[in-house]
Design a protein around this motif. Sequence first.
Motif, PDB file in Angstrom:
ATOM      1  N   SER A  10       5.729   0.194  -4.451  1.00 50.58           N
ATOM      2  CA  SER A  10       4.931   0.162  -3.219  1.00 50.58           C
ATOM      3  C   SER A  10       3.447   0.164  -3.587  1.00 50.58           C
ATOM      4  O   SER A  10       3.083   0.156  -4.765  1.00 50.58           O
ATOM      5  N   THR A  11       2.603   0.208  -2.555  1.00 52.94           N
ATOM      6  CA  THR A  11       1.152   0.305  -2.778  1.00 52.94           C
ATOM      7  C   THR A  11       0.753   1.594  -3.491  1.00 52.94           C
ATOM      8  O   THR A  11      -0.391   1.719  -3.931  1.00 52.94           O
ATOM      9  N   ASP A  14       1.808  -0.660  -8.023  1.00 47.80           N
ATOM     10  CA  ASP A  14       1.343  -2.052  -8.033  1.00 47.80           C
ATOM     11  C   ASP A  14       2.148  -2.967  -7.115  1.00 47.80           C
ATOM     12  O   ASP A  14       2.128  -4.183  -7.279  1.00 47.80           O
ATOM     13  N   VAL A  16       2.761  -4.488  -3.150  1.00 50.30           N
ATOM     14  CA  VAL A  16       1.804  -4.825  -2.077  1.00 50.30           C
ATOM     15  C   VAL A  16       2.220  -4.297  -0.714  1.00 50.30           C
ATOM     16  O   VAL A  16       1.433  -4.350   0.232  1.00 50.30           O
ATOM     17  N   SER A  18       3.299  -1.132   1.782  1.00 55.38           N
ATOM     18  CA  SER A  18       3.229   0.331   1.840  1.00 55.38           C
ATOM     19  C   SER A  18       4.652   0.875   1.726  1.00 55.38           C
ATOM     20  O   SER A  18       5.629   0.145   1.970  1.00 55.38           O
ATOM     21  N   SER A 127      -4.530  -0.263  -4.010  1.00 58.02           N
ATOM     22  CA  SER A 127      -4.626   0.690  -2.894  1.00 58.02           C
ATOM     23  C   SER A 127      -4.786   2.097  -3.438  1.00 58.02           C
ATOM     24  O   SER A 127      -5.529   2.901  -2.906  1.00 58.02           O
ATOM     25  N   HIS A 136      -2.773  -5.523 -11.006  1.00 58.31           N
ATOM     26  CA  HIS A 136      -3.980  -5.693 -10.185  1.00 58.31           C
ATOM     27  C   HIS A 136      -4.949  -6.668 -10.858  1.00 58.31           C
ATOM     28  O   HIS A 136      -5.555  -7.499 -10.187  1.00 58.31           O
TER      29      HIS A 136
END
Length: 276
Positions: A10-11, A14, A16, A18, A127, A136
């Motif tokens: 999840s955010t 790594d 994208v 949530s 995030s 990222h």
Amino acid sequence: MPVYDLHCHSTASDGVLSPRELVRRAAAQGVDYLALTDHDELSGLIDARATASEHGMELVAGVEVSITWRNSTVHIVGLRVDPDHALLACGLQQNRAGRSLRAERMAEELARLGIAGALEGAYAFASNKALIGRTHFARFLVERGVVKDVKTVFKKYLVKGKPGYVNHEWASLQDAVTWIHAAGGQAVLAHPGRYHFGRERMRDLLREFKELGGDAIEVVTGSHTADQVPIYADLAVEFDFLASVGSDFHAPGEGGRELGRLTPLPLRCRPVWEAW
Ligand code: AMP
Ligand code: MN
Ligand code: MN
Ligand code: MN
């Protein structure tokens, strides 16, 4: 037959989506048991668990621990860990702490190649700033037009022997197994087919992992080709490991496996959920 997917992001690391979006997507894909396994991070689990219960889905508390074994990076997944366990939380904190300096060094390497602004560019995709990582940087390189997609980045950049790679010392294999077991979880060798170790080195890793009390290896994963599944099924049987399955999903449309879209475990394998 319930659908298991025991590896995704999840955010909080790594990925994208949530944790809430991720769990909703997994539910829509028909997943019954989902393990959220963010890199070196447990903070996504609270939201993931809450959303899973709204969907009648079982959320397995997981983590993917980065380790250094014989100068190579290897990943150990922990399943059914207690996210509040101090030893695990403290160990993961140490692993996270090294990431910011590594990121600065990666950006310096890329700057030397004429790619400016990579540090800010990569952080813009993170995030969770504490979890800055190669994915990222990969998304930044795609955005900048340096490489056409994330998959290609990991062929031409950011991996050992290629530009932008920075050697890094993570926790040890023993640390990861100890932390995961202390937190009541099972230790699972992630995507063994991705390490390019060769037969003897892989067998050394499996032997050492077994001696340390490792519980399982991933046999069916988004990182394995169809040909690799029977190879790791045989090794799981030979070394008496349980077998795990996971998509390693990170993002829709980034080329990885969709949540829950996994082939069944070969029948000779004992699933990691056997005693759940
Ligand atoms: P890090 O923990 O920052 O070293 O980043 C590791 C992450 O980079 C992995 O979890 C993947 O998300 C990504 N990655 C590494 N190698 C590859 C690859 N060959 N293809 C796609 N993604 C990769
Ligand atoms: Mn990742
Ligand atoms: Mn991994
Ligand atoms: Mn992963």
